[in-house]
Scaffold this motif. Structure first.
Motif, PDB file in Angstrom:
ATOM      1  N   GLU A   1      -6.137  -9.665   3.856  1.00 16.45           N
ATOM      2  CA  GLU A   1      -7.744  -8.432   3.962  1.00 16.45           C
ATOM      3  C   GLU A   1      -6.893  -7.572   2.654  1.00 16.45           C
ATOM      4  O   GLU A   1      -7.109  -7.097   1.509  1.00 16.45           O
ATOM      5  CB  GLU A   1      -8.254  -8.206   4.442  1.00 16.45           C
ATOM      6  N   ASN A   2      -5.686  -7.602   3.516  1.00 14.72           N
ATOM      7  CA  ASN A   2      -4.645  -6.314   3.202  1.00 14.72           C
ATOM      8  C   ASN A   2      -4.039  -6.642   1.332  1.00 14.72           C
ATOM      9  O   ASN A   2      -3.929  -5.553   0.314  1.00 14.72           O
ATOM     10  CB  ASN A   2      -3.513  -5.804   3.704  1.00 14.72           C
ATOM     11  N   LEU A   3      -3.744  -7.718   1.710  1.00 12.69           N
ATOM     12  CA  LEU A   3      -3.094  -8.568   0.377  1.00 12.69           C
ATOM     13  C   LEU A   3      -3.485  -8.371  -0.501  1.00 12.69           C
ATOM     14  O   LEU A   3      -3.163  -8.274  -1.816  1.00 12.69           O
ATOM     15  CB  LEU A   3      -1.736  -9.598   0.370  1.00 12.69           C
ATOM     16  N   GLN A   4      -4.987  -8.969  -0.856  1.00 10.08           N
ATOM     17  CA  GLN A   4      -5.644  -8.933  -1.193  1.00 10.08           C
ATOM     18  C   GLN A   4      -6.391  -7.609  -3.011  1.00 10.08           C
ATOM     19  O   GLN A   4      -6.429  -7.667  -3.463  1.00 10.08           O
ATOM     20  CB  GLN A   4      -6.802  -9.893  -0.666  1.00 10.08           C
ATOM     21  N   GLU A   5      -6.767  -6.412  -1.304  1.00  8.38           N
ATOM     22  CA  GLU A   5      -6.271  -4.831  -1.680  1.00  8.38           C
ATOM     23  C   GLU A   5      -6.055  -5.116  -2.889  1.00  8.38           C
ATOM     24  O   GLU A   5      -5.798  -4.493  -3.968  1.00  8.38           O
ATOM     25  CB  GLU A   5      -7.167  -5.322  -0.812  1.00  8.38           C
TER      26      GLU A   5
ATOM     27  N   VAL B   1      -5.082   5.345  -0.732  1.00  5.24           N
ATOM     28  CA  VAL B   1      -5.042   4.239  -0.214  1.00  5.24           C
ATOM     29  C   VAL B   1      -5.228   5.129   1.758  1.00  5.24           C
ATOM     30  O   VAL B   1      -4.773   5.901   1.283  1.00  5.24           O
ATOM     31  CB  VAL B   1      -3.991   3.645  -0.010  1.00  5.24           C
ATOM     32  N   ASP B   2      -5.912   4.503   1.973  1.00  5.46           N
ATOM     33  CA  ASP B   2      -5.850   5.563   3.907  1.00  5.46           C
ATOM     34  C   ASP B   2      -5.324   4.381   4.691  1.00  5.46           C
ATOM     35  O   ASP B   2      -5.916   3.585   4.900  1.00  5.46           O
ATOM     36  CB  ASP B   2      -8.237   5.351   3.841  1.00  5.46           C
TER      37      ASP B   2
ATOM     38  N   PHE C   1       0.633  -1.577   0.202  1.00  8.66           N
ATOM     39  CA  PHE C   1       0.613  -0.513  -0.142  1.00  8.66           C
ATOM     40  C   PHE C   1       0.630   1.282   0.207  1.00  8.66           C
ATOM     41  O   PHE C   1      -0.024   2.363  -0.213  1.00  8.66           O
ATOM     42  CB  PHE C   1      -1.025  -0.181   0.732  1.00  8.66           C
ATOM     43  N   ALA C   2       1.896   1.870   0.810  1.00  8.59           N
ATOM     44  CA  ALA C   2       3.112   2.748   0.544  1.00  8.59           C
ATOM     45  C   ALA C   2       3.637   2.642  -1.071  1.00  8.59           C
ATOM     46  O   ALA C   2       3.423   3.909  -0.517  1.00  8.59           O
ATOM     47  CB  ALA C   2       3.772   2.262   1.994  1.00  8.59           C
ATOM     48  N   LEU C   3       3.839   1.704  -1.279  1.00  9.27           N
ATOM     49  CA  LEU C   3       4.562   2.040  -2.594  1.00  9.27           C
ATOM     50  C   LEU C   3       3.226   2.682  -3.338  1.00  9.27           C
ATOM     51  O   LEU C   3       3.392   3.372  -3.887  1.00  9.27           O
ATOM     52  CB  LEU C   3       4.835   1.066  -3.879  1.00  9.27           C
ATOM     53  N   ILE C   4       1.609   2.025  -3.134  1.00  9.43           N
ATOM     54  CA  ILE C   4       0.829   2.008  -4.295  1.00  9.43           C
ATOM     55  C   ILE C   4       0.615   4.044  -3.888  1.00  9.43           C
ATOM     56  O   ILE C   4       0.130   4.621  -4.845  1.00  9.43           O
ATOM     57  CB  ILE C   4      -0.013   1.454  -3.886  1.00  9.43           C
ATOM     58  N   ASN C   5       0.629   3.833  -2.829  1.00 10.53           N
ATOM     59  CA  ASN C   5       0.392   5.032  -2.208  1.00 10.53           C
ATOM     60  C   ASN C   5       1.643   6.454  -2.594  1.00 10.53           C
ATOM     61  O   ASN C   5       1.330   8.063  -3.533  1.00 10.53           O
ATOM     62  CB  ASN C   5       0.122   5.541  -0.878  1.00 10.53           C
ATOM     63  N   ALA C   6       2.518   5.923  -2.992  1.00  8.53           N
ATOM     64  CA  ALA C   6       3.709   7.310  -3.669  1.00  8.53           C
ATOM     65  C   ALA C   6       3.345   6.846  -4.302  1.00  8.53           C
ATOM     66  O   ALA C   6       4.072   8.116  -4.738  1.00  8.53           O
ATOM     67  CB  ALA C   6       4.850   6.622  -3.035  1.00  8.53           C
TER      68      ALA C   6
END
Length: 742
Positions: free
Chosen positions: A232-236, A220-221, A209-214
């Motif tokens: 759940e986190n990995l799947q999303e 990403v929240d 998620f940190a990569l996507i957010n960057a």
């Protein structure tokens, strides 16, 4: 365990590890993401099976490199063509200076899981991870836990500034560090996440998620995802990266949510994020200026340290020269030498570290090159040491000179790159020289022991420190010489074996190709017989392997530490046995294949020649009277068989010969079959005339035989018979015999 030729699956595939299973899934998805761009699109379903014929592998390399590669294709490809395709792919990779460790064509054709995965990982590392990380800016690692990773640079051996190395492809350690730096600096730093590796640090999914957010801020929240389960986190995260950034889902959540996720699989997936251009935030001028100031400070500190190191080395050199010039007793000079030598050894690691290139092109800075020159001059203390040993009273001076020769022999590591007979002969010459030097060990030990006991030579005292150091040096030579000679002998046999296997591999590549015309195949078979049978190929291997095995056992017996490990003797012996099993099997199969090709050439040539001549006569016979035509075409069935034999041999040759020959064969068959088809449509009614004629003659023969029987019976029935029991019985027997006889 080795499967029989023709087995569709290597039993080793049933025993690959869970880690390899994860890599197989990830690498398959990565390959398919690129093969989708191929024309036409291709798809790998079972990596270990689909890679065997080399077609998918060459298609992948074409997509990655943008180059067209030669590929043997067709439904009737044999194993030799699979090996040729894989060989083309490996040769292409080697041409890119990509190091392929323990990967050969036959292992890929056999579908060995560890080798297939190793090859695909090498391709991923070169074409994705290293290619994308090579353009990243130099960034410091945030976590001390990664400071021990392998460096991608090394020192240089030249002496003149500036020193430029030959460019080498980045190594895995360098690419890994660069990718990890990028993750830390661009993604996790601002979110207070600690990413230390490409394994457990990614289990929670937060790093993804940190990569996507960057790359896409506000998508990403992060506070919400921190409260959810790993799965759940990995799947999303994987779904979000695919839908929003177009990054294929190479990983499955269940493969990452484990204690030790597979690092290669995670690196493969994470490296894809480098392709996505981030929405960079504007840096404020103050922050940028601070970075520049910090960088300049680091440069100044490094230059200062290098200059101080050079000043120290220069001073050490001056002290050594001054001591040699001022003279003094032998004991005094040796004490000063020993002091300087100890100082030099204490600083060795510091100097080696300072000479590590920090520049991307591998060049040393001017300050580094000057330090390198100063270090090499200071290292000439060994020459002074030899001079001091020569100054000892005879015969101890002879022992001292010999010690330097013996130590030089033991220091000779014989690090060579080429595994060929020239190298083996070089090692052999060095081995003989070292044997000559070390052969006199015992005699020099005896001389030294007498002198060491008296502490003097004919009343002339010997410096005690120098004498004690010589005792320790002699002991080192004595305890190390057997292992050294055993190592040299093993190296000689190792290089002979490697040269033998390399020549065999090159011959195999020459034989396992798309073939040419009959004459070239005959030459190839002659070459095979000369190399394999006349030169006793298999017997030579047995002799080489026996010598190698004996020298390996002697080497391990002398130094047990060389037995295991990546470069261990036992590992090398296993690799030789494995390579030979595969290689010998392929070499044995070559002759039957060449003979099969020659048989089909002979079959094709003879049938074409005879069929062409018959077609010309047949086309003329069409204008003849019916009886003449029937007589000419009465053996048409024979020419039908000849026509089928011609096509069977021709089609086999089209599949196994090179493109030029195949095209000629196709054109010739097209013309021949065209003439045949046109003729056959006209004369097909004669196809069974020969059989019909035989049946007609057999029928006439049977009719005449029946007529003769009936005539004979009628004659006997019409003949007068005397009426009596005996005569009637005789008559009936005569008639019965006549019918039975007929």
């Amino acid at each position: 365990f080795w499967p029989a030729r023709g087995s569709s699956r290597d039993p080793n595939q049933l025993r690959f590890t869970l880690q390899e299973a994860v890599q197989k899934r990830t690498f398959t998805k990565w390959i398919n993401s690129h093969l989708a761009k191929h024309a036409p699109p291709l798809e790998v379903k079972d990596l270990f099976e689909d890679i065997k014929d080399g077609v998918m592998l060459l298609a992948l390399l074409e997509v990655l490199s943008g180059q067209k590669l030669p590929c043997e294709q067709g439904k009737k490809l044999k194993r030799i063509h699979w090996v040729a395709n894989i060989g083309t792919a490996l040769k292409f990779l080697e041409g890119r200076k990509i190091k392929l460790v323990n990967i050969n064509s036959t292992d890929i054709v056999d579908g060995r899981p560890s080798i297939v995965l190793g090859l695909v990982w090498t391709i991923i590392l070169y074409y994705q991870i290293e290619e994308l990380t090579s353009s990243l800016p130099e960034l410091p690692l945030l976590s001390s836990s990664t400071s021990s990773m392998d460096s991608s640079t090394s020192s240089t051996d030249t002496t003149s500034p500036p020193v430029k190395r030959k460019p080498l492809p980045p190594v895995q350690g360098g690419a890994r560090k660069a990718l990890l730096r990028w993750v830390q600096q661009t993604s996790t730093k601002c979110l207070r996440l600690e990413v230390k590796d490409f394994g457990p640090s990614w289990r929670t999914g937060l790093a993804f998620f940190a990569l996507i957010n960057a790359l896409r801020p506000n998508l990403v929240d992060m506070e919400r995802v921190r409260r959810r389960s790993n799965r759940e986190n990995l799947q999303e995260a994987f779904l979000l990266a695919e839908t929003e950034l177009g990054i294929p889902q190479l990983l499955d959540p269940e493969d990452v949510d484990v204690d030790k996720p597979d690092e290669k699989s995670v690196m493969t997936y994470v490296a894809q994020f480098l392709k996505y251009p981030p929405q960079r935030k504007q840096r404020d001028a103050q922050g940028q200026q601070q970075e520049e100031v910090t960088s300049c400070q680091n440069c100044r500190e490094q230059r200062k340290a290098l200059r101080e190191l050079k000043m120290w080395l220069d001073q050490l050199e001056r002290d050594a020269l001054q001591t040699q010039e001022t003279g003094g007793s032998l004991a005094q000079q040796y004490q000063l030498f020993k002091s300087l030598h100890v100082q030099l050894e204490v600083r060795r690691k510091q100097v080696e570290g300072a000479l590590q290139s920090t520049q991307r092109d591998g060049m040393l800075t001017v300050d580094q090159a000057l330090v390198k020159q100063a270090w090499e001059r200071a290292s000439n203390l060994l020459d002074w040491h030899l001079q001091l040993d020569r100054s000892l009273p005879a015969p101890l001076d002879t022992v001292g000179v010999w010690l330097h020769e013996a130590e030089g022999a033991l220091r000779d590591e014989m690090v060579v790159q080429l595994a060929d007979d020239i190298t083996a002969n070089t090692v052999h010459r060095a081995l003989e020289q070292h044997k000559d030097v070390l052969r006199s060990l015992e005699s020099h030990q005896q001389i030294f022991q007498r002198i060491h006991k008296d502490r003097s030579v004919d009343g002339v005292p010997v410096p005690p420190d120098q004498l004690q150091d010589m005792a320790e040096r002699l002991n080192f030579v004595s305890t190390s010489s057997n292992a050294h000679l055993a190592r040299m002998e093993f190296l000689e046999n190792k290089h002979h074996m490697q040269a033998f296997l390399m020549i065999a591999e090159s011959k195999l590549k020459f034989w396992i190709v798309k073939y040419g015309r009959q004459e070239s195949v005959e030459l190839m078979l002659h070459n095979y017989i000369s190399f394999v049978e006349k030169q006793r190929f298999f017997e030579n291997y047995e002799v080489l392997f026996r010598s190698l095995k004996e020298s390996a056992e002697a080497y391990v017996s002398a130094d047990s530490s060389v037995d295991e490990g990546e470069m261990g003797v036992r590992r090398f012996m296993r690799e030789v046995v494995t390579q030979w099993r595969s290689l010998s099997m392929e070499v044995r199969s070559v002759r039957s294949m060449l003979e099969q090709v020659l048989f089909n050439w002979e079959q094709y040539t003879s049938t074409v020649t005879s069929l062409q001549a018959w077609l010309e006569d047949a086309e003329e016979a069409l204008s003849q009277p019916e009886n003449t035509k029937r007589e000419f075409f009465r053996n048409l069935s024979h020419w039908i068989d000849q026509h089928a034999a011609m096509n069977d041999a021709g089609n086999f040759l089209i599949e196994t010969c090179d493109e030029t020959v195949s095209l000629d064969l196709k054109q010739q068959l097209l013309l021949m079959n065209g003439r045949w088809r046109k003729l056959f449509l006209t004369v097909k009614q004669y196809a069974h005339s020969e059989e019909l004629e035989k049946w007609r003659k057999d029928h006439l023969k049977a009719v005449w035989a029946l007529k003769e029987l009936l005539d004979s019976a009628e004659a006997k029935l019409n003949a007068p018979v005397q009426v009596s029991f005996l005569s009637v019985r005789s008559f009936l027997q005569d008639v019965e015999v006549g019918f039975i006889g007929e």
